[in-house]
Design a protein around this motif. Structure first.
Motif, PDB file in Angstrom:
ATOM      1  N   ASP A 123      59.725  63.969  24.325  1.00 46.13           N
ATOM      2  CA  ASP A 123      60.723  63.057  24.897  1.00 46.13           C
ATOM      3  C   ASP A 123      61.791  63.828  25.674  1.00 46.13           C
ATOM      4  O   ASP A 123      62.296  63.355  26.696  1.00 46.13           O
ATOM      5  N   ASN A 145      55.151  59.062  26.461  1.00 42.04           N
ATOM      6  CA  ASN A 145      54.911  60.103  25.465  1.00 42.04           C
ATOM      7  C   ASN A 145      53.516  59.870  24.896  1.00 42.04           C
ATOM      8  O   ASN A 145      53.286  58.902  24.168  1.00 42.04           O
ATOM      9  N   LYS A 148      62.719  62.304  34.272  1.00 44.44           N
ATOM     10  CA  LYS A 148      63.388  61.046  34.603  1.00 44.44           C
ATOM     11  C   LYS A 148      64.556  61.298  35.550  1.00 44.44           C
ATOM     12  O   LYS A 148      64.810  60.524  36.482  1.00 44.44           O
ATOM     13  N   LYS A 149      65.253  62.418  35.332  1.00 45.68           N
ATOM     14  CA  LYS A 149      66.399  62.760  36.179  1.00 45.68           C
ATOM     15  C   LYS A 149      65.963  63.133  37.596  1.00 45.68           C
ATOM     16  O   LYS A 149      66.772  63.115  38.519  1.00 45.68           O
ATOM     17  N   THR A 173      55.229  55.639  43.648  1.00 44.39           N
ATOM     18  CA  THR A 173      55.739  55.359  42.306  1.00 44.39           C
ATOM     19  C   THR A 173      55.022  56.298  41.341  1.00 44.39           C
ATOM     20  O   THR A 173      53.791  56.362  41.342  1.00 44.39           O
ATOM     21  N   VAL A 214      61.617  60.073  38.580  1.00 47.92           N
ATOM     22  CA  VAL A 214      60.341  59.508  38.135  1.00 47.92           C
ATOM     23  C   VAL A 214      60.589  58.127  37.524  1.00 47.92           C
ATOM     24  O   VAL A 214      61.466  57.946  36.681  1.00 47.92           O
ATOM     25  N   GLN A 215      59.779  57.155  37.938  1.00 46.90           N
ATOM     26  CA  GLN A 215      60.032  55.762  37.541  1.00 46.90           C
ATOM     27  C   GLN A 215      59.494  55.410  36.152  1.00 46.90           C
ATOM     28  O   GLN A 215      60.060  54.563  35.471  1.00 46.90           O
ATOM     29  N   HIS A 216      58.385  56.022  35.735  1.00 39.67           N
ATOM     30  CA  HIS A 216      57.764  55.660  34.458  1.00 39.67           C
ATOM     31  C   HIS A 216      57.389  56.913  33.675  1.00 39.67           C
ATOM     32  O   HIS A 216      56.813  57.856  34.239  1.00 39.67           O
ATOM     33  N   ILE A 217      57.701  56.938  32.400  1.00 40.54           N
ATOM     34  CA  ILE A 217      57.373  58.073  31.536  1.00 40.54           C
ATOM     35  C   ILE A 217      56.635  57.572  30.297  1.00 40.54           C
ATOM     36  O   ILE A 217      56.914  56.480  29.795  1.00 40.54           O
ATOM     37  N   LEU A 251      60.446  64.604  29.033  1.00 38.00           N
ATOM     38  CA  LEU A 251      60.357  63.376  29.830  1.00 38.00           C
ATOM     39  C   LEU A 251      61.716  62.963  30.382  1.00 38.00           C
ATOM     40  O   LEU A 251      61.806  62.403  31.476  1.00 38.00           O
ATOM     41  N   GLN A 252      62.773  63.248  29.646  1.00 32.52           N
ATOM     42  CA  GLN A 252      64.108  62.938  30.163  1.00 32.52           C
ATOM     43  C   GLN A 252      64.461  63.822  31.352  1.00 32.52           C
ATOM     44  O   GLN A 252      65.185  63.403  32.261  1.00 32.52           O
ATOM     45  N   THR A 275      54.273  68.445  32.283  1.00 37.47           N
ATOM     46  CA  THR A 275      55.538  68.798  32.934  1.00 37.47           C
ATOM     47  C   THR A 275      55.601  70.288  33.285  1.00 37.47           C
ATOM     48  O   THR A 275      56.677  70.870  33.371  1.00 37.47           O
TER      49      THR A 275
END
Length: 341
Positions: A198, A214, A205-206, A190, A209-212, A201-202, A173
């Motif tokens: 985590d 850890n 996600k905002k 995608t 992004v469709q898939h995360i 990753l959140q 990230t």
């Protein structure tokens, strides 16, 4: 616009970012085909940490660091046309990379590694290296474009551009990774992003992004990528980890897919598995930023989709060493910026 006779710059001797030296120097007038830029903001890269430690390949000693800056033109050389005082610009990462493939000569015009960079209040650069900052972006946002954004663009939209419906795996990230995710999403892909946090990753996600994943909680993250893609594998991988992640990327990419090799932040000593590379017809592509032409193309996409860089934290010019330390801590998501004006 008045231009001072002196200004402040940072220099490194390659003995650690904590020893960056801030000093006052005389400002020279631009040559006939140069412009003087007042730097408003600088963004940091992993490369800047390497330069500060003296471990960047073939780096210049006693150098003004940093490649990525944004500012305004304050003076023009007598032969400069098509630009005016007040224009908001970035110099390209490698000043002489105008178009086409990189060469060794071009590589050695890389700011902040081979020649003096942008961690200074003013800089003279050749007019052919300039790229206009998209109107919807601030100077701080514009400063993130020359390395991180353009590297991601070169990966996503290089010789075989990704297309709508493709799967793109982005490792991490940091600056290049976040731009990679944003550009892939803007192109209809995608996107799958991995991180050890985590919380980080959140944040992605905002962005849509469709898939995360850890990767600390799921050490077989490559198998999870295959599950997400129905066993096929991803079309493109933004590979910033290096030796410690390359084997899992080989497993996660589809047959004849692309692994864009950009960094080596995870360390390790694994090499590319030649047998598997042949067996899956994998395309491995090393990326060394991009050209002025690619920069201009990228900015059209940023403008069309109104993409804004993700900036995690901004430091004042006087606190540059703290900005370096924060980057090294890897607490950031997106970019770390130093504000000069």
């Amino acid at each position: 616009m008045s231009v001072p006779t002196s200004f402040r710059e940072y220099r490194t001797q390659g003995d650690g970012h904590q020893n960056l030296k801030l000093q006052s120097v005389t400002l020279s007038k631009p040559k006939a085909t140069e412009v003087t830029i007042k730097i408003h903001a600088v963004s940091l890269q992993f490369r800047d940490l390497m330069v500060s430690k003296g471990i960047y390949p073939q780096q210049k000693r006693d150098i003004v660091p940093c490649s990525d800056g944004a500012g305004e033109i304050v003076a023009l050389g007598q032969e400069v046309k098509g630009w005016k005082v007040g224009d908001r610009v970035c110099p390209n990462f490698a000043l002489d990379h105008i178009h086409g493939d990189v060469t060794e000569d071009i590589k050695f015009t890389g700011l902040g590694g081979h020649i003096d960079g942008v961690l200074q209040e003013y800089i003279n650069v050749p007019v052919y290296s300039l790229v206009r900052i998209p109107e919807h972006l601030s100077y701080e946002e514009g400063s993130t474009l020359p390395c991180a954004a353009l590297t991601a663009y070169s990966a996503c939209l290089g010789p075989v551009p990704l297309k709508g419906g493709d799967y793109v795996l982005v490792l991490g990230t940091g600056g290049v990774s976040i731009f990679g995710a944003q550009l892939a999403l803007a192109s209809g892909a995608t996107v799958i992003v991995t991180s050890s946090s985590d919380e980080k990753l959140q944040v992605v996600k905002k962005l849509g992004v469709q898939h995360i994943i850890n990767y600390k909680k799921n050490v077989k993250w490559d198998e999870e990528v295959l599950n997400i893609t129905g066993g096929r594998g991803v079309d493109h991988i933004i590979e910033v980890g290096g030796p410690n992640t390359i084997l899992k990327c080989v497993n996660a990419v589809r047959y004849a897919g692309w692994i864009h090799i950009i960094g080596f932040v995870s360390g390790g000593d694994n090499g590319i598995p030649i047998g598997l590379a042949i067996a899956k017809a994998i395309n491995f592509r090393g990326i060394l930023i991009g050209s002025v032409k690619q920069f201009e193309d990228m900015n059209r996409l940023l403008t069309a989709r109104e993409i804004r860089p993700v900036i995690n934290k901004v430091f004042p010019f006087e606190d540059a060493t703290e900005a370096y330390a924060y980057l090294e801590s890897q607490k950031h998501v997106g970019k770390v910026v130093i504000k000069l004006a």
